[in-house]
Write a protein that holds these residues in place. Structure first.
Motif: not given
Length: 210
Positions: A15-19, A80-89
Motif C-alpha cells: 500500500n504505502t509503496a504504491q501511494v 525543493d519537495t520531500l514526500l514521505i509515506g509510512s504505515p502506522i504501527y
C-alpha cells in the motif's frame, strides 16, 4: 525542481509503496527531478546524540553520523519537495520514519534559539497508511500525527498530511491468523477507495512539486 520521495515502509510493493510511487509520478508530471528511496534498504539509525552538528566549528544543516542516512539527508536539504509515506504501527509511523525525522530535523535545529538554521524552503507531503478505519484515526491518531508532523515546518515550506484508511493487509486472509478483520469488507473498500487515494497522492505530489 527536485523532489525526494521516500517509502518508509518495510514492504516495497504494498500500500504505502504504491501511494508513494503515484506521488512520484505526480511530481514528475510537474516537471520535477525525482529520487525515489525505499528507506528500509538503507543501513541507518535514529539520532545517536553525538552532538557533532551542534559543535561551534562545524557546518550547520548537516548530519555527521557515518551511515547511509546522512547522504540522503544532504540530498533532501538540497531538494525543493520531500514526500514521505509510512504505515502506522501501534498508532505510530515506522521506526525508520522516526529515525529519518530525528536526524533530519535535529541537524537543522538551533540550540542558540530553538529556531531553524535551514534557510531554504522545502514543501513536505506526509502520507500515512493504516488498517484502521477513519473514525479510529480521527479519535485516536489525527491530533498526535498532526502535532508531531509540525516539526517539518522547520523546512520553511508547506506541510500537507494525507491519511489512507482501512488498507488491505494481504491478498488472501485465509492464509493468516487475522480473524478480527472482515476480508470481504477490506477488499470492497480497497476496490472503491484505494484508487481515490492513489489519485490524491498523484495530485499532492504534483501540487507540492510545482
Amino acid at each position: 525542481m527536485k523532489t525526494v520521495v521516500i517509502n518508509a515502509s518495510p514492504r516495497r510493493r504494498w500500500n504505502t509503496a504504491q501511494v508513494m510511487k503515484e506521488a512520484a509520478k505526480g511530481a514528475e508530471s510537474a516537471g520535477a527531478e525525482v529520487e525515489y528511496v525505499d528507506l528500509y534498504k538503507l543501513d541507518l539509525h535514529g539520532c545517536m546524540s553525538c552532538l557533532v552538528c551542534k559543535k561551534a566549528e562545524k557546518d550547520r544543516c548537516k548530519c555527521y553520523w557515518k551511515d547511509e542516512l546522512s547522504p540522503l539527508i544532504e540530498r533532501i536539504l538540497d531538494a525543493d519537495t520531500l514526500l514521505i509515506g509510512s504505515p502506522i504501527y501501534f498508532n505510530e509511523p515506522t521506526s525508520h520514519y522516526r529515525a529519518l525525522m530525528e536526524r533530519l530535523i535535529f541537524c537543522i535545529l538551533s540550540y542558540d534559539g530553538f529556531g531553524s538554521y535551514f534557510e531554504g524552503k522545502i514543501n513536505v507531503g506526509l502520507f500515512f497508511t493504516m488498517n484502521a478505519p477513519e473514525d479510529y484515526y480521527e479519535t485516536m491518531m489525527e491530533e498526535y500525527l498532526e502535532n508531531s508532523s509540525q516539526v517539518f515546518g522547520m523546512l520553511n515550506g508547506e506541510v500537507k498530511i494525507y491519511p489512507v484508511f482501512n488498507t488491505l493487509q494481504v491478498n488472501d486472509y485465509s492464509q493468516y491468523a487475522m480473524g478480527a478483520f472482515d476480508e470481504e469488507d477490506k477488499k470492497l473498500n480497497h476496490e472503491k477507495q484505494f484508487p481515490v487515494d492513489l489519485k490524491k497522492a498523484f495530485e499532492i505530489g504534483a501540487e507540492l512539486s510545482k
